[in-house]
Design an enzyme around this catalytic site. Structure first.
Site, PDB file in Angstrom:
ATOM      1  CB  CYS A 140       8.651   7.453 -13.946  1.00  0.00           C
ATOM      2  SG  CYS A 140       8.586   6.719 -12.306  1.00  0.00           S
ATOM      3  CB  ILE A 141       4.650   8.843 -11.577  1.00  0.00           C
ATOM      4  CG1 ILE A 141       3.229   8.888 -10.987  1.00  0.00           C
ATOM      5  CG2 ILE A 141       5.395  10.150 -11.315  1.00  0.00           C
ATOM      6  CD1 ILE A 141       2.485   7.577 -11.040  1.00  0.00           C
TER       7      ILE A 141
END
Length: 225
Positions: A140-141
């Site tokens: 994800c991030i």
């Protein structure tokens, strides 16, 4: 008997808006377990940047929560190690689930983008795996945290899905963003032993697709142990 890989799982709290994305964290541990790896959840013993009401999506004025305590909600009582006691030398690999806490608590990418800073303890822990040429998985991030930690030290291929703003920021940091069309995809940088997958960078991703990407990421990380 082959050695059981021991993997550090760096968490950022509990809750996708201010901590670790709970689904990504649990699916990461599930994938590690399915592949026969041992894992240790780890988190800094420090306050979160802020606390978000996950019903309204708004900050809670005056509220404070501890990253280690919140991460322990996912890891289970007594099973999350204080980052101050963790050493990269004790692990074969590092995997980092996402959630806004990665970009708010571990670093300031959420607020400053390419101008952000990484917590010194987090930066030292993450860089130690790259320095030792141990595999790292970022979900994800979390690749943005990797981009900040490696800035000026190494360049890597990575993905944050197809978010143009995030892509521009990590490219500015000297990394090489690779657009991916769905949560099922992964990007591998062989030189850095870095494997990334976008997961809930696609907000509307199906849970099953997120797991496909995470399982593929974990499998490739373990292949490089």
């Amino acid at each position: 008997m082959a050695k059981t890989p021991k993997v550090a799982v760096l968490l950022a709290g509990c809750g996708h808006l201010d901590g670790a994305e709970v689904r990504e964290a649990v699916l990461t541990m599930l994938a590690l377990d399915q592949h026969g790896a041992a894992f240790q959840c780890i988190a800094p013993n420090a306050d979160q940047h802020h606390v978000i009401n996950h019903v309204t999506g708004q900050p809670v004025p005056g509220a404070r929560r501890n990253i280690l305590e919140e991460s322990s909600r996912i890891a289970r009582v007594g099973q999350c190690l204080d980052l101050a006691e963790a050493k990269a030398a004790d692990f074969d690999a590092l995997v980092m689930p996402g959630g806004y806490g990665v970009a708010k608590n571990h670093c300031t990418f959420a607020f400053k983008g390419a101008e952000g800073e990484v917590r010194p303890d987090v930066a030292a822990f993450v860089r130690a795996f790259f320095d030792a040429k141990k595999p790292v998985g970022a979900i994800c991030i979390a690749p943005a945290l990797v981009a900040l930690a490696l800035a000026g030290k190494a360049s890597a291929d990575l993905t944050l899905g197809n978010d143009a703003g995030c892509a521009a920021a990590v490219n500015k940091l000297g990394q090489h963003h690779k657009d991916t069309p769905s949560a099922r995809e992964i990007v591998i940088d062989e030189a850095c032993k870095l494997v990334t997958t976008p997961a809930y960078m696609f907000d509307d991703a199906r849970l099953s697709d997120v797991f496909v990407g995470i399982e593929r990421c974990v499998a490739e990380v373990l292949k490089r142990v």
